[in-house]
Design a protein around this motif. Structure first.
Motif, mmCIF file in Angstrom:
data_model
loop_
_atom_site.group_PDB
_atom_site.id
_atom_site.type_symbol
_atom_site.label_atom_id
_atom_site.label_comp_id
_atom_site.label_asym_id
_atom_site.label_seq_id
_atom_site.Cartn_x
_atom_site.Cartn_y
_atom_site.Cartn_z
ATOM 1 N N GLY A 1 0.793 -1.216 0.000
ATOM 2 C CA GLY A 1 0.000 0.000 0.000
ATOM 3 C C GLY A 1 0.823 1.263 0.000
ATOM 4 O O GLY A 1 0.302 2.344 0.266
ATOM 5 N N THR B 1 2.665 2.314 2.128
ATOM 6 C CA THR B 1 2.670 2.976 3.436
ATOM 7 C C THR B 1 3.014 2.047 4.582
ATOM 8 O O THR B 1 3.567 2.478 5.580
ATOM 9 N N TYR C 1 -5.294 -0.050 -0.928
ATOM 10 C CA TYR C 1 -3.982 0.201 -1.534
ATOM 11 C C TYR C 1 -4.096 0.917 -2.877
ATOM 12 O O TYR C 1 -3.249 1.728 -3.235
ATOM 13 N N VAL D 1 -2.733 7.180 2.195
ATOM 14 C CA VAL D 1 -3.053 5.766 2.379
ATOM 15 C C VAL D 1 -3.091 5.403 3.853
ATOM 16 O O VAL D 1 -3.987 4.686 4.305
#
Length: 755
Positions: free
Chosen positions: A277, A279, A334, A342
């Motif tokens: 994702g 993140t 995502y 995100v």
């Protein structure tokens, strides 16, 4: 294709990928016939490959296990090259598609998946399965593994393979095309891995007869497994939830400190450079999914979609199997957020999952506290205002939950089991099938202190706004909800074929098309529409509240018995599962019988007037084609238009072809502006007594609480008929035409436009 900012090392097959390869091979198994006996290495009993998707669960192809006997197979596995092979018995629990009692000829149809449950617990390695659909992997190199026979001996093998597009478009049978490598006999059922993310994304299905490559089925096709009839209050109520909850807990536990020195999937993903994702680190993702797997699953797909749709600016893909578990919802995030948003989207989703309504057992409350600890740690690097908003939200939601559980009711009604009931952003309670509160502060991210999404009330509260009284015969009002729409159009130049689509209609009139097809033979329509309908129902159904089906049919085929269709061989007909009504898909093509002049009479106003009159006055049934057992023709349109607006036409003799074609009789009723009509199919049953049908139809219409509930009344009769209740025998073959002019069909005639 994998994005560069997702991490990954698309270069050489380096040390990190060798570690990933070892993990894949350790979980790849071979499937044998159950009578493997004391010779597990003999190729004679070998059926194909598979892999451990979760502790004591093997995923493979349906055509692989179909070679076994009686639903039992032998699973042979080994954790490493220097480990001895172990044999354990397995039971085939589910196949896709379900071909129970229908052994296919030739190749097994897509998606060609099977789940095998071990008959005894054993220790073994498991693959890591992506929470992201394969549709987002459109090109690039993948890895595969499986078993084959080389020189008379069974050997495991692996190698790279390249994505070359898809096969089947959006359908239950969509597959990924693979090429640029040989796929030998036996590897079917083996895992397909995205090496840039370090995740298993699919199952090898087939190999080409000539040339290199084959096809792969995405793991997300498991979401189309049959759904339990009631609410899934525990993960073992639903085989899909049981498998993936066990999968996610396994990988979290493997990541905890232990005496094992072996690399984990998260370790390999970190070395590859994957960042889920854009993140989360692999460790953070593994921990989050493991924590989510400690909670009970969503009450259903509709409940999960309500949570996702409450997140502002989140676009849900329509042409994929809808998410089914908490992990699936995370995977959707995502692909649907800006790079800088995100993490906040993940945290807001996690908070909603944490406070979904569920029984407050000690283990569940402990799981929620552990999930909150994860949220706090993940949010540590965000701005102080957002962190404070998370804390306020937890405090407010905890207080609301305590009050609702103490009283059994919240601000918007009783606790339902679908989510936390609460006010919307305006402070007013929101209820309704599939309606949620959208809590946006006007920016790109949801407001941390916004209230939770509201959820629908149970069927008994949802079905009507106030109870009907026998004295005043107060008319119930049905709260509009999600509806599944099957729209069928006859091809005038190919009368033996049709074009059709399946859509989801929302209460606000918005219609989302999920699937469409052209030139389908009429005798194949029920079979071809089964999977798209099942997907639509999964998106719309709430526990104990199935979404109705509207079958919009051409005027010449209004009698098509859609209510008798079965989606799966062991399921009751659609008309028993849910309300099923008929609409007309080609009102603009009704034939002119000489009595009806569209320039002279405004047919649309006539329909609206009749609909309004019928739904504001007591309905009255009028049998048109039978008089005390004596057949008679349906009156002409001019006579029908003279009937009172509260009239519901009833046909007793449909299917006898005594005076005219049945379609002409129904078309005459539609021509006259009627939006509601009732009939029974009695083809080949000329000796059927009419009196009970006349009496039952009049009681259903005249003695009910209004025409608006006729779909539920007819559904109830079909349920009683299926249960063998004699008082419902009069309703055998009953059908209901229910075509609301205020809700016109979307894009009438679109499928017939020339390309």
């Amino acid at each position: 294709m994998t994005h560069r900012h997702d991490g990954g090392a698309p270069g050489a097959f380096d040390e990190a990928h060798r570690a990933l390869r070892d993990l894949v091979l350790a979980a790849t198994v071979r499937i044998h016939r159950a009578d493997v006996g004391y010779a597990p290495d003999e190729p004679g009993t070998f059926l194909g490959s598979g892999f451990f998707i979760a502790p004591n669960w093997v995923l493979t192809c349906a055509h692989v296990v179909h070679g076994g006997e009686g639903g039992d197979v032998a699973v042979i596995h080994q954790s490493g090259a220097d480990q001895a092979a172990s044999v354990v018995a397995g039971e085939v629990v589910a196949t896709l598609p379900d071909r129970t009692g229908q052994p296919p000829s030739g190749s097994w149809p897509a998606p060609d998946l099977a789940l095998v449950r071990l008959r005894e617990p054993v220790g073994h390695a498991c693959v890591y399965v992506s929470e992201r659909p394969t549709a987002y992997v459109s090109e690039g190199k993948l890895l595969y593994a499986g078993w084959t026979v080389v020189g008379g001996r069974l050997q495991v093998l692996d190698g790279p393979i390249e994505v070359q597009g898809t096969l089947g478009g959006w359908s239950a049978g969509a597959q990924m095309r693979l090429g640029h490598n040989d796929l030998p006999y036996g590897v079917s059922g083996g895992p397909v891995v995205d090496p840039q993310r370090g995740e298993v994304i699919g199952v090898l299905k087939s190999r080409t007869d000539h040339g290199q490559g084959g096809t792969c089925t995405g793991i997300e096709r498991l979401r189309t497994l049959p759904v339990p009839r009631g609410a899934a209050t525990a993960e073992h109520d639903d085989v899909y939830q049981a498998v993936f909850h066990a999968h996610d807990r396994y990988h979290r536990h493997r990541q905890l400190p232990s005496g094992s020195r072996g690399a984990t999937w998260a370790d390999a993903q970190k070395r590859i450079g994957a960042r889920p994702g854009r993140t989360l680190s692999p460790d953070e993702r593994t921990e989050l999914l493991g924590r989510l797997a400690e909670l009970p699953p969503p009450a259903g797909t509709r409940a999960l979609l309500d949570v996702l749709e409450s997140l502002p600016d989140l676009e849900l893909p329509q042409h994929l199997p809808a998410p089914r578990g908490w992990r699936d919802g995370l995977g959707l995030l995502y692909e649907n957020a800006r790079d800088d948003g995100v993490l906040k989207l993940v945290l807001d989703y996690t908070m909603r999952v944490m406070y979904a309504d569920r029984p407050p057992t000690p283990s569940t409350l402990a799981a929620e506290r552990a999930l909150w600890d994860w949220v706090r740690q993940a949010a540590a690097g965000l701005d102080s205002g957002y962190r404070a908003g998370l804390a306020r939200r937890r405090e407010e939601w905890s207080g609301l939950r305590a009050r609702t559980r103490a009283t059994g009711h919240g601000p918007a009604g009783p606790v339902t089991g679908h989510g936390v009931i609460g006010p919307d952003a305006t402070g007013h309670g929101v209820t309704g099938h599939g309606v949620t509160g959208h809590d946006s502060s006007g920016g790109a991210h949801p407001r941390p202190d916004a209230p939770p999404p509201a959820v629908p009330l149970p069927a008994e509260a949802h079905g009507r706004d106030r109870p009907a009284t026998p004295e005043g015969r107060d008319h119930a009002r049905v709260t509009p909800g999600l509806t599944v729409l099957l729209e069928v159009l006859r091809r005038g130049w190919e009368p033996d074929r049709c074009d059709w689509s399946v859509s989801v209609a929302r209460p606000d009139g918005d219609v989302v098309r999920l699937h469409e097809a052209e030139r389908t033979p009429w005798d194949r329509l029920a079979a071809e529409a089964a999977e798209p309908l099942a997907e639509a129902f999964r998106r719309c159904d709430a526990p104990d509240r199935p979404a109705p089906l509207q079958a919009a049919l051409p005027h010449l085929l209004l009698g098509l018995p859609v209510d008798t269709w079965q989606l799966h061989p062991d399921e009751p007909p659609l008309g028993v599962q849910r309300p099923v009504v008929v609409r007309c898909s080609d009102l603009d093509q009704l034939p002119d019988d000489g009595e009806y002049d569209p320039d002279e009479a405004d047919g649309q106003h006539e329909r609206h007037d009749r609909w309004r009159g019928l739904h504001t006055h007591d309905a009255r049934a009028e049998v048109l084609d039978c008089d005390d057992g004596v057949r008679q023709p349906v009156p002409p349109v001019s006579d029908l238009r003279a009937l009172a607006h509260r009239t519901v036409p009833v046909l007793c003799r449909y299917g006898e072809h005594r005076y005219e074609d049945d379609a002409a009789a129904l078309v005459r009723i539609v021509h006259a502006g009627f939006g509601v009509a009732l009939w029974r199919r009695r083809s080949g049953r000329s000796d059927t007594v009419c009196g009970e049908f006349h009496r039952g139809a009049r009681q259903a219409v005249d003695d009910g609480v209004g025409a608006e509930l006729l779909p539920e009344v007819v559904h109830g009769m079909r349920v009683k008929l299926r249960a063998g209740r004699t008082e419902a025998y009069w309703a055998d073959g009953i059908a209901l035409y229910y075509d609301d002019p205020h809700r016109p069909l979307p894009g009438a005639g679109d499928l017939l436009e020339a390309p």
